[in-house]
Design an enzyme around this catalytic site. Sequence first.
Site, PDB file in Angstrom:
ATOM      1  N   GLN A 170       0.885  -1.236   0.015  1.00  0.00           N
ATOM      2  CA  GLN A 170       0.084   0.058   0.099  1.00  0.00           C
ATOM      3  C   GLN A 170       0.968   1.314  -0.042  1.00  0.00           C
ATOM      4  OE1 GLN A 170      -2.785  -0.271   2.720  1.00  0.00           O
ATOM      5  NE2 GLN A 170      -3.851   1.764   2.296  1.00  0.00           N
ATOM      6  N   SER A 225       3.993  -6.910   2.222  1.00  0.00           N
ATOM      7  CA  SER A 225       2.820  -6.430   3.012  1.00  0.00           C
ATOM      8  C   SER A 225       1.641  -6.932   1.863  1.00  0.00           C
ATOM      9  CB  SER A 225       2.517  -5.132   3.328  1.00  0.00           C
ATOM     10  OG  SER A 225       1.483  -4.764   4.252  1.00  0.00           O
ATOM     11  N   LEU A 226       0.606  -6.086   1.662  1.00  0.00           N
ATOM     12  CA  LEU A 226      -0.346  -6.318   0.672  1.00  0.00           C
ATOM     13  C   LEU A 226       0.364  -7.097  -0.569  1.00  0.00           C
ATOM     14  CD1 LEU A 226      -3.121  -5.844  -1.023  1.00  0.00           C
ATOM     15  CD2 LEU A 226      -2.094  -3.724  -1.611  1.00  0.00           C
ATOM     16  N   ARG A 241      -9.781  -7.250   3.923  1.00  0.00           N
ATOM     17  CA  ARG A 241      -8.584  -7.080   4.609  1.00  0.00           C
ATOM     18  C   ARG A 241      -8.724  -5.435   4.938  1.00  0.00           C
ATOM     19  NH1 ARG A 241      -3.206  -5.831   3.579  1.00  0.00           N
ATOM     20  NH2 ARG A 241      -1.639  -6.649   4.783  1.00  0.00           N
ATOM     21  N   HIS A 257       0.256  -3.881  10.488  1.00  0.00           N
ATOM     22  CA  HIS A 257       1.299  -4.662  11.153  1.00  0.00           C
ATOM     23  C   HIS A 257       1.621  -4.336  12.627  1.00  0.00           C
ATOM     24  CE1 HIS A 257       1.574  -6.122   7.128  1.00  0.00           C
ATOM     25  NE2 HIS A 257       1.964  -4.881   6.635  1.00  0.00           N
ATOM     26  N   GLN A 268       0.668 -12.173   9.270  1.00  0.00           N
ATOM     27  CA  GLN A 268       1.030 -10.907   8.990  1.00  0.00           C
ATOM     28  C   GLN A 268       0.560  -9.585   9.232  1.00  0.00           C
ATOM     29  OE1 GLN A 268      -0.153  -8.824   5.489  1.00  0.00           O
ATOM     30  NE2 GLN A 268       1.405  -9.875   3.939  1.00  0.00           N
TER      31      GLN A 268
END
Length: 299
Positions: free
Chosen positions: A9, A88-89, A113, A200, A249
Amino acid sequence: MKALLFPGQGVQKVGMLNSLFEEVSEVKSIIDDVSKYLDFDLEDLLRNGPEEKINLTEFSQPTILITSVLLAKYSNNLSNIDITAGLSLGEYSALVYSNCLELTDAVKLVNYRGRLMQESVPEGTAGMLVVLNMPINDVYKMIDDINKSDETINFSTDNADGVSVLAGKNSAIEACKNYIANGEFRRVKTQMVQMSVPSHCYLLNEAQEELAKLLNEVEFKAPTIPVIPNVLAEPTSDVGVIQDSLINQLTKTVRWRETLDYLLKNNLSSLIDSGPGKTIINMARKIKDVEKISLDEII
């Protein structure tokens, strides 16, 4: 070793898929099909925004995923990829590329999410702080010292040497700034991350529990190439490990620095950034003697 890496992101922008819309007629039909699983017009958001909407986590995540995946799908410069990973994403994008997740399932997952994340933290109450030029051991010590007080700060993302991202409530962010200002850290600088939700960190514990329910309903297949989950920083093809890693995660540290270290120790020859912009390449700018390719620039 050739590694295909996907961004997370923050790379979203209105019009980021325009070149593919113009050059590949099939892209529109894929977007139309994916939109059936969303409660908003994906093509309109990609083409027209508005910017304040595409920047919201629940909308930015599916737009980044679809853009990244389609850049890889329609690139003429991808062959013999040995391994994949995503920041991440971007881990979801990597799983789609490796045929571990269906595209429609991944889009539904990241939209859900993003919504869970957006709803978990009241707007304006928490944030993410980039800490530059602080040795990793000092970062861990600061986190430990802050967490011994009445505040809680988490190590959100270990991006690279000297680039750490922390996440927590605003008061904890201020405590970190004060810690640095009052310490002997002459070269250390900080800046806030422009994201609508801190990622996170412990603030997403409830979101993680809800996401796990949906993840357990989705079919995961053995990936055709190894994937490096963020929480492991080493490759796996074990579907159960991949699924558990996606769940964890959301609240655990993204170990991106260690992921790149793994690739370098295993004869990385090409690093390919499949995302809008060159975020992945810029984060790896200190890596020498490795070919770096941005798919966004050559589509």
